[in-house]
Design a protein around this motif. Structure first.
Motif, short mmCIF file in Angstrom:
data_model
loop_
_atom_site.label_atom_id
_atom_site.label_comp_id
_atom_site.label_asym_id
_atom_site.label_seq_id
_atom_site.Cartn_x
_atom_site.Cartn_y
_atom_site.Cartn_z
N SER A 10 0.83 -1.21 0.00
CA SER A 10 0.00 0.00 0.00
C SER A 10 0.86 1.26 0.00
O SER A 10 0.57 2.23 -0.71
CB SER A 10 -0.95 -0.01 1.20
OG SER A 10 -0.25 0.21 2.42
N ALA A 92 -8.45 7.26 -4.03
CA ALA A 92 -9.67 6.82 -3.35
C ALA A 92 -10.66 6.20 -4.33
O ALA A 92 -11.29 5.18 -4.04
CB ALA A 92 -10.32 7.99 -2.61
N PHE A 95 -9.54 2.91 -5.36
CA PHE A 95 -9.64 1.94 -4.28
C PHE A 95 -11.07 1.51 -3.98
O PHE A 95 -11.33 0.89 -2.95
CB PHE A 95 -8.95 2.47 -3.02
CG PHE A 95 -7.53 1.99 -2.95
CD1 PHE A 95 -7.16 1.00 -2.07
CD2 PHE A 95 -6.60 2.49 -3.83
CE1 PHE A 95 -5.87 0.54 -2.04
CE2 PHE A 95 -5.31 2.03 -3.82
CZ PHE A 95 -4.93 1.05 -2.92
N THR A 96 -11.96 1.80 -4.90
CA THR A 96 -13.25 1.10 -4.85
C THR A 96 -13.09 -0.32 -5.41
O THR A 96 -14.05 -1.09 -5.37
CB THR A 96 -14.34 1.85 -5.65
OG1 THR A 96 -13.94 1.95 -7.02
CG2 THR A 96 -14.60 3.23 -5.07
N TYR A 234 -4.82 -3.41 2.08
CA TYR A 234 -4.32 -2.60 0.98
C TYR A 234 -4.84 -1.17 1.06
O TYR A 234 -4.38 -0.29 0.35
CB TYR A 234 -4.74 -3.27 -0.33
CG TYR A 234 -4.01 -2.81 -1.56
CD1 TYR A 234 -2.70 -2.36 -1.50
CD2 TYR A 234 -4.63 -2.83 -2.80
CE1 TYR A 234 -2.03 -1.97 -2.63
CE2 TYR A 234 -3.98 -2.43 -3.93
CZ TYR A 234 -2.68 -1.99 -3.86
OH TYR A 234 -2.02 -1.59 -4.99
N TYR A 235 -5.81 -0.91 1.95
CA TYR A 235 -6.42 0.41 2.04
C TYR A 235 -5.49 1.46 2.62
O TYR A 235 -5.81 2.66 2.58
CB TYR A 235 -7.70 0.34 2.89
CG TYR A 235 -8.92 0.05 2.07
CD1 TYR A 235 -9.43 1.00 1.19
CD2 TYR A 235 -9.55 -1.17 2.15
CE1 TYR A 235 -10.54 0.74 0.43
CE2 TYR A 235 -10.67 -1.45 1.39
CZ TYR A 235 -11.16 -0.48 0.52
OH TYR A 235 -12.27 -0.76 -0.24
N THR A 237 -3.12 2.62 1.29
CA THR A 237 -2.70 3.48 0.19
C THR A 237 -3.45 4.81 0.21
O THR A 237 -2.90 5.86 -0.17
CB THR A 237 -2.94 2.77 -1.16
OG1 THR A 237 -2.25 1.53 -1.15
CG2 THR A 237 -2.42 3.61 -2.31
N VAL A 238 -4.72 4.82 0.64
CA VAL A 238 -5.53 6.05 0.61
C VAL A 238 -4.96 7.12 1.54
O VAL A 238 -4.66 8.24 1.09
CB VAL A 238 -7.01 5.75 0.91
CG1 VAL A 238 -7.82 7.04 0.94
CG2 VAL A 238 -7.59 4.78 -0.12
N CYS A 265 -13.69 3.12 2.28
CA CYS A 265 -12.79 2.24 3.02
C CYS A 265 -13.57 1.30 3.94
O CYS A 265 -13.30 0.10 3.99
CB CYS A 265 -11.79 3.06 3.83
SG CYS A 265 -10.58 3.96 2.83
N GLY A 268 -15.38 -1.25 1.85
CA GLY A 268 -14.45 -2.24 1.29
C GLY A 268 -14.01 -3.25 2.33
O GLY A 268 -13.91 -4.45 2.05
N ILE A 269 -13.74 -2.78 3.54
CA ILE A 269 -13.34 -3.68 4.62
C ILE A 269 -14.49 -4.63 4.97
O ILE A 269 -14.31 -5.84 5.14
CB ILE A 269 -12.90 -2.89 5.86
CG1 ILE A 269 -11.58 -2.17 5.56
CG2 ILE A 269 -12.74 -3.80 7.07
CD1 ILE A 269 -11.14 -1.20 6.63
#
Length: 282
Positions: A10, A92, A95-96, A234-235, A237-238, A265, A268-269
C-alpha cells in the motif's frame, strides 16, 4: 504475513501514484505508461539473472495475458485520473476496487458472495458521490476514469489470485505482467512521443521500480491470503496518498472527501472481511 506484505504494498503504491503525478506533468499518458512498464521490467533483471533466477516456462500463458490486459486497462485509466485529480482523490476512486473484487471472484473463481457484500458495495458506491476535489467531482470524465480503473484493477487482482491457485510463482507473475505490458504499450509510442526532461526521467524510473516492488509485494500478499482478506490491508494506500499529496503539492481535502473516502474504506473492509466463526460464548 499476507497482511504485512499488503501493508508494504500500500505504501509502495502510494509512492507510485506520487511519481506518476510528477511524470504526467508535461508528458502524455501513453509515454508514462510505457516507461512505467519498461523500467519495471529493468528492475526485474536482478531476479532474472540471479543465482536462483525466475523459471519463465509456464503452462498458463492465457491467464497471464488476461491479467496483463486487465492491468494495462487499469493503469491507463488510473494514470489519466491521477493527472487530472488530486492524488488522494484519484487513489480513493481507484480503491473502490475491493468492492468489485468479490463480484469478479464470484464470476471468475466461483467464490461465494453474500448479502453483506452487496450491502457494503452499495454503501461504498454511495461514498463515491462525496469524492470531490476542487473543481472536479467523481462524476467528471476524470472521476469516471478513476472508477473504471478500479473495475479493471479488481479483475487484475483476481487474476493474480487465479494464477497463484494454479501454482504460478510470484516472480513469474510479475515478470509476465512487466514484459507483456512493456511490449503492448510500446505500440502507440510513435503517435504520442515526447522526450522527457531530467526531472521526468527520474520520475519515470522511480515509477517503474516502485511499481515492480509493489507488484511483487501484492503477489506475495495475495498468495498468502484470500483475495478479500488481502484487500483489507491494501487500504493504507488512501491515507498514504493523502499525505504525499499534501507534502508535495499542498493538496487540501474537503470534509466531503473525508466522508466519501471513509465510506469507501469502511465498505471495502466490510465487503472483504470474511465471516468469522461464532464463539462458544455466543
Amino acid at each position: 504475513i499476507g497482511a504485512l506484505y499488503m501493508t508494504a504494498a500500500s505504501v509502495a503504491m502510494a509512492l507510485v501514484g506520487t511519481s506518476v503525478k510528477w511524470a504526467t506533468d508535461g508528458l502524455p499518458a501513453p509515454v508514462v505508461v510505457f516507461f512505467r512498464n519498461f523500467f519495471g521490467l529493468v528492475a526485474l533483471v536482478p531476479w532474472l539473472i540471479g543465482p536462483s533466477g525466475i523459471p519463465l516456462r509456464t503452462p498458463h500463458l492465457r491467464l497471464h495475458l488476461l491479467r496483463c490486459l486487465f492491468g494495462l486497462c487499469a493503469m491507463n485509466t488510473y494514470f489519466y485520473a491521477i493527472s487530472q485529480l488530486h492524488l488522494a482523490g484519484a487513489v480513493a476512486l481507484n480503491f473502490t476496487s475491493p468492492l468489485w473484487i468479490p463480484f469478479v471472484a464470484w464470476l471468475w473463481l466461483r467464490e461465494p458472495i453474500t448479502r453483506r457484500v452487496i450491502a457494503a458495495s452499495a454503501i461504498g458506491l454511495a461514498g463515491v458521490w462525496f469524492i470531490r476535489t476542487p473543481g472536479v467531482s467523481a462524476l467528471s470524465l476524470a472521476g469516471l476514469s478513476g472508477l473504471l480503473s478500479a473495475l479493471f484493477a479488481s479483475a487484475a487482482l483476481v487474476g493474480v489470485r487465479r494464477l497463484t491457485l494454479a501454482g504460478e510463482p510470484t516472480g513469474r507473475i510479475v515478470f509476465y505482467f512487466a514484459f507483456g505490458s512493456a511490449l503492448l504499450t510500446a505500440l502507440p509510442l510513435p503517435w504520442f512521443w515526447k522526450t522527457p526532461d531530467t526531472r521526468q526521467w527520474l520520475a519515470l524510473a522511480l515509477t517503474g521500480a516502485l511499481a515492480s516492488i509493489a507488484q511483487f509485494l501484492l503477489s506475495r500478499g495475495f498468495a498468502r491470503a484470500p483475495a478479500g482478506v488481502a484487500a483489507v490491508f491494501y487500504y493504507g494506500t488512501v491515507p498514504a496518498a493523502a499525505f504525499f499529496g499534501w507534502l508535495f503539492w499542498g493538496e487540501v481535502l474537503t470534509a466531503d472527501f473525508a466522508l466519501g473516502a471513509g465510506l469507501i474504506c469502511a465498505a471495502g473492509i466490510a465487503a472483504s472481511w470474511p465471516a468469522g466463526k461464532k464463539s462458544a460464548a455466543a
